[in-house]
Every structure is written in C-alpha cells, then in structure tokens.
Design an enzyme around this catalytic site. Structure first.
Site, PDB file in Angstrom:
ATOM      1  N   ARG A 154       2.515  13.605  13.568  1.00 55.23           N
ATOM      2  CA  ARG A 154       1.436  13.214  13.674  1.00 55.23           C
ATOM      3  C   ARG A 154       1.440  11.479  14.333  1.00 55.23           C
ATOM      4  O   ARG A 154       1.874  10.718  13.479  1.00 55.23           O
ATOM      5  CB  ARG A 154       0.432  13.202  12.398  1.00 55.23           C
ATOM      6  CG  ARG A 154      -0.936  12.976  12.725  1.00 55.23           C
ATOM      7  CD  ARG A 154      -1.768  12.927  11.192  1.00 55.23           C
ATOM      8  NE  ARG A 154      -1.528  11.725  10.940  1.00 55.23           N
ATOM      9  CZ  ARG A 154      -1.247  11.575   9.509  1.00 55.23           C
ATOM     10  NH1 ARG A 154      -1.074  12.645   8.664  1.00 55.23           N
ATOM     11  NH2 ARG A 154      -0.916  10.293   8.992  1.00 55.23           N
ATOM     12  N   GLU A 170       1.553   4.257  13.998  1.00 53.46           N
ATOM     13  CA  GLU A 170       2.843   4.708  13.770  1.00 53.46           C
ATOM     14  C   GLU A 170       3.139   6.085  14.058  1.00 53.46           C
ATOM     15  O   GLU A 170       2.208   6.875  14.333  1.00 53.46           O
ATOM     16  CB  GLU A 170       3.366   4.570  11.930  1.00 53.46           C
ATOM     17  CG  GLU A 170       2.464   5.525  11.333  1.00 53.46           C
ATOM     18  CD  GLU A 170       3.104   5.734  10.008  1.00 53.46           C
ATOM     19  OE1 GLU A 170       4.278   5.767   9.777  1.00 53.46           O
ATOM     20  OE2 GLU A 170       2.440   6.270   9.038  1.00 53.46           O
ATOM     21  N   ASN A 172       4.343   9.576  12.832  1.00 49.22           N
ATOM     22  CA  ASN A 172       5.061  10.250  11.606  1.00 49.22           C
ATOM     23  C   ASN A 172       6.003  11.478  12.093  1.00 49.22           C
ATOM     24  O   ASN A 172       5.366  12.645  12.745  1.00 49.22           O
ATOM     25  CB  ASN A 172       3.955  10.766  10.613  1.00 49.22           C
ATOM     26  CG  ASN A 172       3.184   9.736  10.144  1.00 49.22           C
ATOM     27  OD1 ASN A 172       3.404   8.991   9.159  1.00 49.22           O
ATOM     28  ND2 ASN A 172       1.969   9.654  10.856  1.00 49.22           N
ATOM     29  N   SER A 177       1.093  14.855   7.187  1.00 43.87           N
ATOM     30  CA  SER A 177       0.083  15.871   6.281  1.00 43.87           C
ATOM     31  C   SER A 177      -1.435  15.831   6.659  1.00 43.87           C
ATOM     32  O   SER A 177      -1.677  15.247   7.799  1.00 43.87           O
ATOM     33  CB  SER A 177      -0.157  15.149   4.915  1.00 43.87           C
ATOM     34  OG  SER A 177      -0.482  13.752   4.924  1.00 43.87           O
ATOM     35  N   LYS A 351       9.984   3.119  11.047  1.00 45.06           N
ATOM     36  CA  LYS A 351       9.173   1.945  11.788  1.00 45.06           C
ATOM     37  C   LYS A 351      10.105   1.048  12.696  1.00 45.06           C
ATOM     38  O   LYS A 351       9.915   0.700  13.541  1.00 45.06           O
ATOM     39  CB  LYS A 351       8.429   1.226  10.579  1.00 45.06           C
ATOM     40  CG  LYS A 351       7.453   2.115  10.154  1.00 45.06           C
ATOM     41  CD  LYS A 351       6.773   1.552   9.176  1.00 45.06           C
ATOM     42  CE  LYS A 351       5.499   2.360   8.757  1.00 45.06           C
ATOM     43  NZ  LYS A 351       5.844   3.875   8.020  1.00 45.06           N
ATOM     44  N   LYS A 405       6.076  -4.661   7.814  1.00 43.52           N
ATOM     45  CA  LYS A 405       6.177  -3.338   7.193  1.00 43.52           C
ATOM     46  C   LYS A 405       7.645  -3.231   6.835  1.00 43.52           C
ATOM     47  O   LYS A 405       8.633  -3.330   7.717  1.00 43.52           O
ATOM     48  CB  LYS A 405       5.903  -2.348   8.299  1.00 43.52           C
ATOM     49  CG  LYS A 405       4.221  -2.263   8.796  1.00 43.52           C
ATOM     50  CD  LYS A 405       4.126  -1.217   9.687  1.00 43.52           C
ATOM     51  CE  LYS A 405       2.686  -1.184  10.246  1.00 43.52           C
ATOM     52  NZ  LYS A 405       2.377  -0.125  11.037  1.00 43.52           N
ATOM     53  N   GLU A 409       7.501   5.419   4.110  1.00 44.40           N
ATOM     54  CA  GLU A 409       6.654   6.050   4.391  1.00 44.40           C
ATOM     55  C   GLU A 409       5.567   6.245   3.128  1.00 44.40           C
ATOM     56  O   GLU A 409       5.995   6.215   1.986  1.00 44.40           O
ATOM     57  CB  GLU A 409       6.973   7.469   4.790  1.00 44.40           C
ATOM     58  CG  GLU A 409       7.833   7.206   6.052  1.00 44.40           C
ATOM     59  CD  GLU A 409       7.384   6.991   7.351  1.00 44.40           C
ATOM     60  OE1 GLU A 409       6.370   7.035   7.657  1.00 44.40           O
ATOM     61  OE2 GLU A 409       8.160   6.011   8.154  1.00 44.40           O
ATOM     62  N   GLY A 410       4.343   6.837   3.402  1.00 42.48           N
ATOM     63  CA  GLY A 410       3.542   7.372   2.410  1.00 42.48           C
ATOM     64  C   GLY A 410       2.324   6.344   1.977  1.00 42.48           C
ATOM     65  O   GLY A 410       1.627   6.719   1.020  1.00 42.48           O
ATOM     66  N   ARG A 492      -9.203   9.553   9.669  1.00 37.54           N
ATOM     67  CA  ARG A 492      -9.176   8.968   8.339  1.00 37.54           C
ATOM     68  C   ARG A 492      -9.995   7.758   8.515  1.00 37.54           C
ATOM     69  O   ARG A 492      -9.951   7.143   9.372  1.00 37.54           O
ATOM     70  CB  ARG A 492      -7.724   8.500   7.970  1.00 37.54           C
ATOM     71  CG  ARG A 492      -7.339   9.985   7.244  1.00 37.54           C
ATOM     72  CD  ARG A 492      -5.790   9.300   6.945  1.00 37.54           C
ATOM     73  NE  ARG A 492      -4.929   8.971   7.950  1.00 37.54           N
ATOM     74  CZ  ARG A 492      -3.773   8.275   7.908  1.00 37.54           C
ATOM     75  NH1 ARG A 492      -3.136   8.182   6.691  1.00 37.54           N
ATOM     76  NH2 ARG A 492      -3.271   7.999   8.984  1.00 37.54           N
TER      77      ARG A 492
HETATM   78  P1  ADP Z   1       2.877   4.449   6.159  1.00 38.39           P
HETATM   79  O1  ADP Z   1       3.985   5.019   6.685  1.00 38.39           O
HETATM   80  O2  ADP Z   1       2.877   4.006   4.755  1.00 38.39           O
HETATM   81  O3  ADP Z   1       1.470   5.457   6.139  1.00 38.39           O
HETATM   82  P2  ADP Z   1       1.708   2.776   8.160  1.00 38.39           P
HETATM   83  O4  ADP Z   1       2.301   2.008   9.439  1.00 38.39           O
HETATM   84  O5  ADP Z   1       0.780   4.036   8.661  1.00 38.39           O
HETATM   85  O6  ADP Z   1       2.571   3.191   7.061  1.00 38.39           O
HETATM   86  O7  ADP Z   1       0.171   1.795   7.501  1.00 38.39           O
HETATM   87  C1  ADP Z   1      -0.385   2.270   6.539  1.00 38.39           C
HETATM   88  C2  ADP Z   1      -1.542   1.849   6.681  1.00 38.39           C
HETATM   89  O8  ADP Z   1      -1.659   0.358   6.918  1.00 38.39           O
HETATM   90  C3  ADP Z   1      -2.357   2.479   8.156  1.00 38.39           C
HETATM   91  O9  ADP Z   1      -2.668   3.572   7.707  1.00 38.39           O
HETATM   92  C4  ADP Z   1      -3.376   1.560   8.472  1.00 38.39           C
HETATM   93  O10 ADP Z   1      -4.562   1.589   7.782  1.00 38.39           O
HETATM   94  C5  ADP Z   1      -2.697   0.201   8.044  1.00 38.39           C
HETATM   95  N1  ADP Z   1      -1.972  -0.526   9.030  1.00 38.39           N
HETATM   96  C6  ADP Z   1      -0.726  -0.209   9.375  1.00 38.39           C
HETATM   97  N2  ADP Z   1      -0.248  -0.919  10.723  1.00 38.39           N
HETATM   98  C7  ADP Z   1      -1.526  -1.598  11.056  1.00 38.39           C
HETATM   99  C8  ADP Z   1      -1.765  -2.580  12.075  1.00 38.39           C
HETATM  100  N3  ADP Z   1      -0.722  -3.111  12.841  1.00 38.39           N
HETATM  101  N4  ADP Z   1      -2.921  -3.186  12.051  1.00 38.39           N
HETATM  102  C9  ADP Z   1      -4.002  -2.980  11.009  1.00 38.39           C
HETATM  103  N5  ADP Z   1      -3.755  -2.021  10.094  1.00 38.39           N
HETATM  104  C10 ADP Z   1      -2.464  -1.244  10.186  1.00 38.39           C
HETATM  105 MG    MG Z   2       0.663   6.107   8.249  1.00 38.69          MG
END
Ligand code: ADP
Ligand code: MG
Length: 516
Positions: A154, A170, A172, A177, A351, A405, A409-410, A492
């Site tokens: 995803r 990102e 996945n 999920s 990442k 970051k 994950e999660g 979402r």
């Molecule tokens: P995870 O693997 O924990 O899902 P993500 O990279 O998806 O990590 O980050 C979690 C959440 O943080 C995302 O669903 C988003 O809402 C927010 N987020 C992540 N990166 C960004 C970004 N570059 N700008 C704005 N919000 C972000």
């Molecule tokens: Mg995410």
C-alpha cells in the site's frame, strides 16, 4: 412505543461535538455544516447500525482480551460519515503509480548489496533493523533466492495544498492493512448516499437519506468502487496455486492481541468462499513452538503444510519480545513457503530505503522505462539523511517544515515540530552515530476540510486532512510476472491538528474517496 422504535426516531447516543468549521472546507462537501441536526443524527445512527451488521468492527480497547477472542468486546472501526473529496486527476495519478511501485520493490529486493549498504549505518544504532538485516545476510550467505515473490503493498499519499502535488508518505510492503474494512467504508458511503435501506425497513429514513444525497448534490457514482479485499485474496490464491501443493494452507502470522482482526478475518473468509483455500492464524511464538522445516525446505506448522506465509505481524520490535519470535522469523525465511513479504521485500519498504531511492540516479538502476521514472520522481517529497548538514541546519531553523522518522512502522513513531529541533540538537551534541536511526522528510500540508468522524458511537465534527493509500498486488514466479495491479484503496482522514495518521493506532478514521 417499543424501545427500538423510540431509539430509531431519536438516537440517544450521539453527542455532537461542534468544532469551528467555517471557511476551510472544499466543495461539494463543505455544506456539511448546513445539514439539519436531526437528519445528521439519523444518518449517523443508520451508519452505526450498518457498520455493526456488516462487520466494520474492531476489538474494543476498553474491553479486556477483546483482541484475542472473536465475537467479544467489539466496537465499530472509526469511520467518517461522508466521503472525502479528492481530485480525479490526482486519483488517476496515484492509481497509475501502483504497478510501477510494485515493480520497483521487486527489483530493489533483488539487490541485496544495495539493501545492506543503504542500511549499514542504521544497523549500527537500530537493533530492530539490525536483526532484520542479519536474517537478510544469512539468506545471502545461503544464496537463497525466492522463486515465487508475492507483494501486497500500500503506497500512501497526501495532496500538498500549496504545490498541488500528490506526494508519497511511505510505501508499506509488510502488513498493509485495511484492504478489508476500507472496502466496507466505501460500501457504507455509497449506501448512505443512495439511501437504499429497504432491508431494515426504515422507509422514513430512506426518504430522508435520498433527500440528503440530492440536497448536497452527492452522487454515489463518484465514489470509486473498492475491491481491495477480493484483489488481495485473489493474489494470495494465485500465489497458493503457484506453490502447487493442494494440501498446503495459507498461514496468517498475527499478533496475539490484535484488535484489527476482523480486517484480517475478511480476507480469510474470502479465501475460503472465493477459492476454497484454508487459512490458519499463528503468532510468531506459536510458530516457534510448532514449526518444522523439512530438508527439502517445506514448512510445516502444527503438522500442516504451509504454502503462503502472510505477515500481519513482525513489523515492529514489539512483536519480538524474546528470541523465540526471531527464531520463528528466521525459520520461515529459510523455508520454501512463499513469504508475503520476504525479508528483502520487507527491507525494501523501510523508510531509509525510501530516502535512498529518492537520491539522483538511483531509480535508473532499477527501472528501464523513462516515463515510469519520471512518474515516480514526481511523487517523491523531499527526503534526506541526517548526515546532510545543510538540511539539518535548515530543519533546526524551521522544524515545522519537516518530519523526522525512525525506522519503524505502525504509527506513533514520528517526530514533529519543536521536537524535531530538540532531537536534532541533542543528536548533534552527542556526536554519536544515533542520527543514522532517522531520516528527515519534507512536511506535507494537505488542505483541511470539515468532516464528521464516528468514533465509539459518537459523532465528532472536525477539521480534518486525508491520506490516500493505493493497494497494489504483485506476483512473480521466477522470470514470469503473473500479477502486477492496482488493487483498491484506503482513504484515511484524521483531525488536522493530529500529527500521526494510523487508524489502528487510534489517530485516524476510515474514509472513502469522492472524485471531484
Ligand atoms: P508509519 O509507518 O508509522 O505509518 P508514516 O510514514 O506513514 O509511518 O507516518 C505516520 C503518519 O504521519 C502518516 O500517516 C501521516 O499522517 C503522518 N506523516 C508522515 N509523513 C508525513 C509528512 N512528510 N508530512 C505530513 N505528515 C506526515
Ligand atoms: Mg503509514
């Protein structure tokens, strides 16, 4: 009057929390605040009933063991009452990227040296990444090649308001999920707009819902259909066929206290109903106890041959409380069962690798098609490693423009705002290698809009922003690519003041797309 009809005419459970929603909403859904309160209560009530009747549910945090015993302590998954507007052109762009990312993951996964080198600094400071890399190294040493590769991915995006660019958050590659519950929300939104509720016999409500659709000019055809569940299941079934052992089953690797289990059970059920394939659920600890690896590489768990291993656990260090879980992961990796994902697919989705792939000239090593490379680059946000000193300097000056970051994950792991500055300064002072545990990313600012989020039976009116996930399925048997498709979506929506985005992690609500 019976209790039921009293409840139906006046739902008692929906204390509406009013936020200030003037000004920022996008059309056509901006007229939410004009909705008559009584009508809103009825729609919310009807949506809650629908969610319970159709399994749009998770285990309830407040009920002990609700994650381990099915049918006990359920609550509806958080969802929005109405779909979120999304421009058709960006929707098309995101869908078209899915097969390209599928191919990219597959190519990158075959470059063991790139994975090891890119993560070598991270390895020194991040124990979890280090353990994953150890498994990967062992497979390289054994010269183990995965004949059959299955990816259920995803790719998540946000639409940056200022630049109007669709930017990837990102990708996945493990435990992507909501292929199950996400599709249910699409169905719910379509139903609410069409207002066909004959089966529960609320003729009055039906009329009002139809009226609501007309009132706001909503057309259910603008909500793209979402077949993620069936497409995931069809991909799992195709992989199972390629393994070619009719007695073998598909094993779901799960967390012991998973609350998002109905999302997973939807896949198991569809596997049985669409393909007559049995699936079993095992935790990593159970696998360590029950698994046997035969000399020919065949994996048996509790005496049962395993064709496909589908990971819905194993992506966080919390899933490995002891050596037992790591032993299970290694044993599975050694086996000839099809792993979704293999250790190299897992690492390709980290990442750090996302950041490395965004460097100039790297995509060219994996993809031949120039148009594909242009398409991918277009959706890359700014991504940097912390050893780029001009960027860390800039992030200390303007931390609100960045997200930091770690390799996790999660949900719930990222660093935002002032904490970015504090963490960067701390890392600089320490002068250690710790900075290799993180990447820096350009912060994306999507347009916020007014929405109603249903959570624990209550309707909350909020300013929110959305994140669009596009599912992709990929299957390759040696030289033959059997499947490479875009496979449904997950919208979402989260309160715009919340930094994090996970639904299961408690930050976001499931939504669907309304094309504009
Ligand atoms: P995870 O693997 O924990 O899902 P993500 O990279 O998806 O990590 O980050 C979690 C959440 O943080 C995302 O669903 C988003 O809402 C927010 N987020 C992540 N990166 C960004 C970004 N570059 N700008 C704005 N919000 C972000
Ligand atoms: Mg995410």
């Amino acid at each position: 009057m019976s209790q039921l009809s009293a409840a139906a005419s006046c739902p008692p459970i929906l204390p509406l929390k009013h936020g200030d929603i003037e000004g920022t909403a996008t059309l056509p859904l901006s007229d939410y605040h004009a909705i008559d309160q009584q009508l809103l209560h009825k729609i919310a009530y009807d949506a809650l009933v629908w969610s319970s009747l159709h399994g749009l549910v998770t285990g309830d945090k407040s009920v002990e063991r609700s994650g381990s015993v099915p049918g006990v302590g359920l609550v509806h998954a958080p969802f929005t009452l109405f779909p979120a507007s999304f421009p058709r052109s960006h929707w098309k762009q995101a869908c078209e990227l899915a097969p390209v990312f599928n191919e990219l993951v597959d190519r990158v996964s075959q470059d063991g040296e790139f994975l090891q080198d890119s993560l070598s600094r991270t390895k020194k400071v991040d124990e979890f990444t280090s353990r994953l890399l150890d498994i990967h190294s062992k497979m390289l040493e054994l010269n183990k090649k995965e004949g059959i590769c299955l990816g259920l991915h995803r790719s998540d995006y946000m639409l940056d308001e200022q630049s109007k660019a669709l930017l990837q958050i990102e990708l996945n590659t493990i435990s992507s999920s909501f292929a199950g519950l996400g599709g249910l929300v699409t169905e719910l939104h379509k139903k609410l707009i069409i207002g066909r509720h004959h089966h529960i016999g609320w003729f009055l409500l039906r009329n009002m819902l139809s009226h609501y659709g007309e009132l706001l000019g909503l057309n259910s055809d603008r909500i793209p259909s979402n077949t993620a569940c069936n497409q995931f299941v069809d991909a799992l079934a195709k992989a199972w066929c390629e393994y070619n052992d009719p007695r073998a089953v598909i094993m779901f690797v799960v967390q012991a206290d998973e609350r998002n289990m109905y999302d997973q059970h939807m896949l198991s059920l569809a596997l049985r109903e669409r393909h007559h394939i049995t699936s079993v659920r095992k935790t990593l600890a159970q696998i360590d106890q029950e698994a046997e690896l035969l000399p020919d590489g065949k994996l048996f768990v509790d005496g049962q041959a395993i064709a496909v291993i589908y990971f819905r656990a194993g992506y966080t260090p919390l899933d490995y409380p002891s050596e037992s879980e790591w032993r299970a992961r290694l044993l599975m990796e050694k086996s000839s069962a099809i792993k979704c994902p293999s250790i190299s697919y897992h690492l390709a989705g980290t990442k750090k690798i996302q950041q490395e792939l965004a460097k100039p000239g790297v995509l060219e090593r994996y993809l031949e098609n120039k148009d594909d490379i242009v398409k991918l680059r277009k959706c890359f946000a700014g991504l940097w490693s912390l050893d780029e000193s001009d960027i860390t300097k800039r992030a200390i000056e303007r931390p609100e423009l960045f997200v930091m970051k770690p390799q996790r994950e999660g949900g719930g792991n990222n660093i935002y705002g002032g904490a970015v500055r504090d963490t960067l300064i701390k890392l600089q002072k320490a002068g250690s290698q710790e900075d290799a545990a993180y990447i820096l990313m350009q912060r994306i600012f999507p347009t916020s809009f007014a929405t109603f989020i249903m959570r624990s039976g209550c309707c909350h009116k909020n300013h929110a922003i959305s994140e669009l996930g596009i599912f992709g399925t990929y299957l390759r048997n040696r030289d033959k690519v059997i499947l490479n498709e875009q496979s449904g979506y997950l919208m979402r929506t989260k309160i715009s003041s919340s930094d994090e985005g996970g639904v299961a992690a408690g930050f976001a609500a499931l939504d669907s797309v309304y094309l504009t």
